[in-house]
Design an enzyme around this catalytic site. Structure first.
Site, mmCIF file in Angstrom:
data_model
loop_
_atom_site.group_PDB
_atom_site.id
_atom_site.type_symbol
_atom_site.label_atom_id
_atom_site.label_comp_id
_atom_site.label_asym_id
_atom_site.label_seq_id
_atom_site.Cartn_x
_atom_site.Cartn_y
_atom_site.Cartn_z
ATOM 1 N N CYS A 140 -17.796 10.301 26.099
ATOM 2 C CA CYS A 140 -17.375 11.705 26.252
ATOM 3 C C CYS A 140 -18.547 12.694 26.172
ATOM 4 O O CYS A 140 -18.725 13.536 27.052
ATOM 5 C CB CYS A 140 -16.326 12.034 25.203
ATOM 6 S SG CYS A 140 -16.766 11.489 23.533
ATOM 7 N N HIS A 220 -15.511 18.076 20.428
ATOM 8 C CA HIS A 220 -16.917 18.206 20.029
ATOM 9 C C HIS A 220 -17.412 19.585 20.501
ATOM 10 O O HIS A 220 -16.904 20.134 21.485
ATOM 11 C CB HIS A 220 -17.801 17.165 20.718
ATOM 12 C CG HIS A 220 -17.333 15.742 20.597
ATOM 13 N ND1 HIS A 220 -17.264 15.078 19.407
ATOM 14 C CD2 HIS A 220 -16.958 14.837 21.537
ATOM 15 C CE1 HIS A 220 -16.872 13.826 19.609
ATOM 16 N NE2 HIS A 220 -16.668 13.665 20.903
HETATM 17 P P1 NAD Z 1 -8.270 3.259 20.623
HETATM 18 O O1 NAD Z 1 -8.365 2.582 19.318
HETATM 19 O O2 NAD Z 1 -7.514 4.529 20.715
HETATM 20 O O3 NAD Z 1 -7.669 2.271 21.701
HETATM 21 C C1 NAD Z 1 -8.018 0.926 21.791
HETATM 22 C C2 NAD Z 1 -6.741 0.143 22.008
HETATM 23 O O4 NAD Z 1 -7.056 -1.219 22.209
HETATM 24 C C3 NAD Z 1 -5.816 0.200 20.786
HETATM 25 O O5 NAD Z 1 -4.528 0.567 21.233
HETATM 26 C C4 NAD Z 1 -5.851 -1.217 20.238
HETATM 27 O O6 NAD Z 1 -4.645 -1.603 19.633
HETATM 28 C C5 NAD Z 1 -6.113 -2.000 21.511
HETATM 29 N N1 NAD Z 1 -6.613 -3.349 21.323
HETATM 30 C C6 NAD Z 1 -7.359 -3.832 20.302
HETATM 31 N N2 NAD Z 1 -7.590 -5.136 20.496
HETATM 32 C C7 NAD Z 1 -7.011 -5.464 21.677
HETATM 33 C C8 NAD Z 1 -6.935 -6.669 22.419
HETATM 34 N N3 NAD Z 1 -7.488 -7.804 22.008
HETATM 35 N N4 NAD Z 1 -6.286 -6.640 23.600
HETATM 36 C C9 NAD Z 1 -5.683 -5.526 24.027
HETATM 37 N N5 NAD Z 1 -5.720 -4.362 23.357
HETATM 38 C C10 NAD Z 1 -6.386 -4.335 22.194
HETATM 39 O O7 NAD Z 1 -9.750 3.446 21.131
HETATM 40 P P2 NAD Z 1 -10.268 4.447 22.239
HETATM 41 O O8 NAD Z 1 -10.650 5.717 21.586
HETATM 42 O O9 NAD Z 1 -9.307 4.476 23.378
HETATM 43 O O10 NAD Z 1 -11.605 3.753 22.677
HETATM 44 C C11 NAD Z 1 -11.649 2.775 23.696
HETATM 45 C C12 NAD Z 1 -13.056 2.736 24.259
HETATM 46 O O11 NAD Z 1 -13.339 4.008 24.820
HETATM 47 C C13 NAD Z 1 -14.135 2.481 23.212
HETATM 48 O O12 NAD Z 1 -15.120 1.661 23.784
HETATM 49 C C14 NAD Z 1 -14.708 3.843 22.931
HETATM 50 O O13 NAD Z 1 -16.052 3.801 22.552
HETATM 51 C C15 NAD Z 1 -14.544 4.519 24.282
HETATM 52 N N6 NAD Z 1 -14.424 5.984 24.236
HETATM 53 C C16 NAD Z 1 -13.661 6.610 23.300
HETATM 54 C C17 NAD Z 1 -13.588 7.986 23.287
HETATM 55 C C18 NAD Z 1 -12.795 8.731 22.248
HETATM 56 O O14 NAD Z 1 -13.196 9.830 21.906
HETATM 57 N N7 NAD Z 1 -11.707 8.221 21.748
HETATM 58 C C19 NAD Z 1 -14.248 8.744 24.254
HETATM 59 C C20 NAD Z 1 -14.954 8.091 25.254
HETATM 60 C C21 NAD Z 1 -15.053 6.711 25.225
#
Ligand code: NAD
Length: 341
Positions: A140, A220
């Site tokens: 992000c 942010h």
């Molecule tokens: P999150 O925790 O909200 O979502 C991840 C999901 O994956 C959860 O629902 C979890 O239950 C699921 N999960 C875990 N193990 C799993 C498996 N083995 N199979 C299937 N599903 C599984 O996390 P997020 O914030 O969506 O982050 C996801 C990615 O995006 C990360 O790499 C993070 O760095 C990146 N990201 C996050 C943000 C943010 O601000 N939230 C912004 C940009 C990028």
């Protein structure tokens, strides 16, 4: 139709899945869900096919009476592109699975650049994603900095960029994370990783960043100081931002007094989940000192800014649309305004 699967139906995966269903040239084949909770039920209510990581998790879903369509292995056989939105460690491990299955995959920015060898931002390097099997959509903060610095670099040149990032401590539902009452240098040892991450997309940039974590979940806020390559005025800089895709110039005098007001704008605009896909730059903050030293505030809604980037990355990898066409389709499907010419 490009067939898309999403692994991890959380903050990012849920938004990307919904955005894919809005594209006329894409089909959401299914999502993989780890926990049999209300989000899994809502996915099914929306008509989304839910898959599980493995047979063990399938048992938990069966006990919760939530129907599933098979495992991740079954899903990847049916798709052209997987969006890998679990967490960076799991995602890194999953690359081999996609490689073996011969399926393209998009990663979400927490992973090392070296995992894919290519880090993506639609405004900066869309064409270079064409034909790639693995693409990393940058995180992000990096996405917002890339859009902002791309506008500055292409219009004025950038001699150096310095940024202080005040980062939200947690996403809204992450109730176990803090701090609740502290400001945390994150990391204490400088600089932060954000500058080098921007350079995975814009390699020839002189950028240094530092970050603090603050007790908020909304957004942010970056304080940016940029030495431009030529003399210019604040008006010209604002005009350059208004011409850039997915930058929204907001005004304090119109009520945008804080990040909370940006989220309130999204609420009143009836954006899904109060999403703000645009990098938000406060017009009044745009200040030029000594003819080429630029100061500004930049707001970033961490949960949603990468949604349009993921949609564009799918088309870019598949080579099915030019950057202009993809951006137009993505923007129109998500209600993102086109920039002024
Ligand atoms: P999150 O925790 O909200 O979502 C991840 C999901 O994956 C959860 O629902 C979890 O239950 C699921 N999960 C875990 N193990 C799993 C498996 N083995 N199979 C299937 N599903 C599984 O996390 P997020 O914030 O969506 O982050 C996801 C990615 O995006 C990360 O790499 C993070 O760095 C990146 N990201 C996050 C943000 C943010 O601000 N939230 C912004 C940009 C990028």
């Amino acid at each position: 139709m490009i067939k898309v699967g999403v692994n991890g139906y959380g903050t990012i995966g849920g938004r990307v899945a919904d955005a894919v269903t809005k594209q006329k040239d894409m089909e959401l084949v299914g999502v993989t869900k780890f926990t049999p909770d209300y989000r899994a039920k809502l996915a099914i209510d929306k008509g989304i096919q839910v898959y599980v990581p493995d047979a063990e998790v399938a048992v938990k879903f069966a006990k919760a009476k939530i129907p599933t369509q098979g495992t991740l292995q079954d899903l990847i056989k049916k798709v052209d592109v997987m969006v890998e939105a679990t967490d960076s460690e799991l995602a890194t491990g999953n690359k081999d699975i996609y490689e073996r299955a011969g399926v393209r995959a998009i990663f979400e920015g927490g992973e090392e650049h070296e995992l894919t060898g290519f880090s993506f931002n639609s405004n900066c390097n869309y064409d270079a994603a064409k034909g790639r099997k693995f693409v990393r959509v940058v995180s992000c903060n990096t996405t917002a900095l890339c859009r902002t610095l791309h506008a500055l670099k292409t219009n004025f040149g950038v001699k150096k960029a310095r940024a202080v990032l005040a980062r939200r401590a947690a996403d809204p539902q992450e109730v176990g994370k803090g701090p609740i009452d502290a400001v945390v240098p994150d990391p204490v040892t400088l600089p932060s990783h954000h500058g080098p991450d921007v350079m995975t997309v814009i390699p020839d940039l002189n950028i240094t960043t530092m970050a603090i974590k603050i007790p908020t979940t909304h957004m942010h806020l970056h304080s940016l100081i940029v030495t431009l390559g030529k003399k210019t005025s604040a008006e010209d800089v604002v005009a350059a931002f208004q011409r850039e895709q997915r930058i929204m110039v907001i005004e304090g005098r119109m009520g945008f007094k804080s990040t909370s007001h940006v989220i309130d704008w999204a609420r009143w605009k009836e954006r899904p989940r109060n999403d703000v896909y645009e990098a938000c730059i406060w017009k009044e903050s745009v200040t030029v000192v000594d003819d080429n030293e630029l100061y500004l505030f930049l707001g970033v809604q961490q949960e949603s800014i990468v949604t349009p980037e993921n949609v564009d990355a799918i088309r870019a990898m598949m080579g099915t649309a030019s950057q202009a066409d993809s951006v137009r389709q993505t923007n129109s499907s998500l209600g993102i305004a086109e920039p002024t010419k």
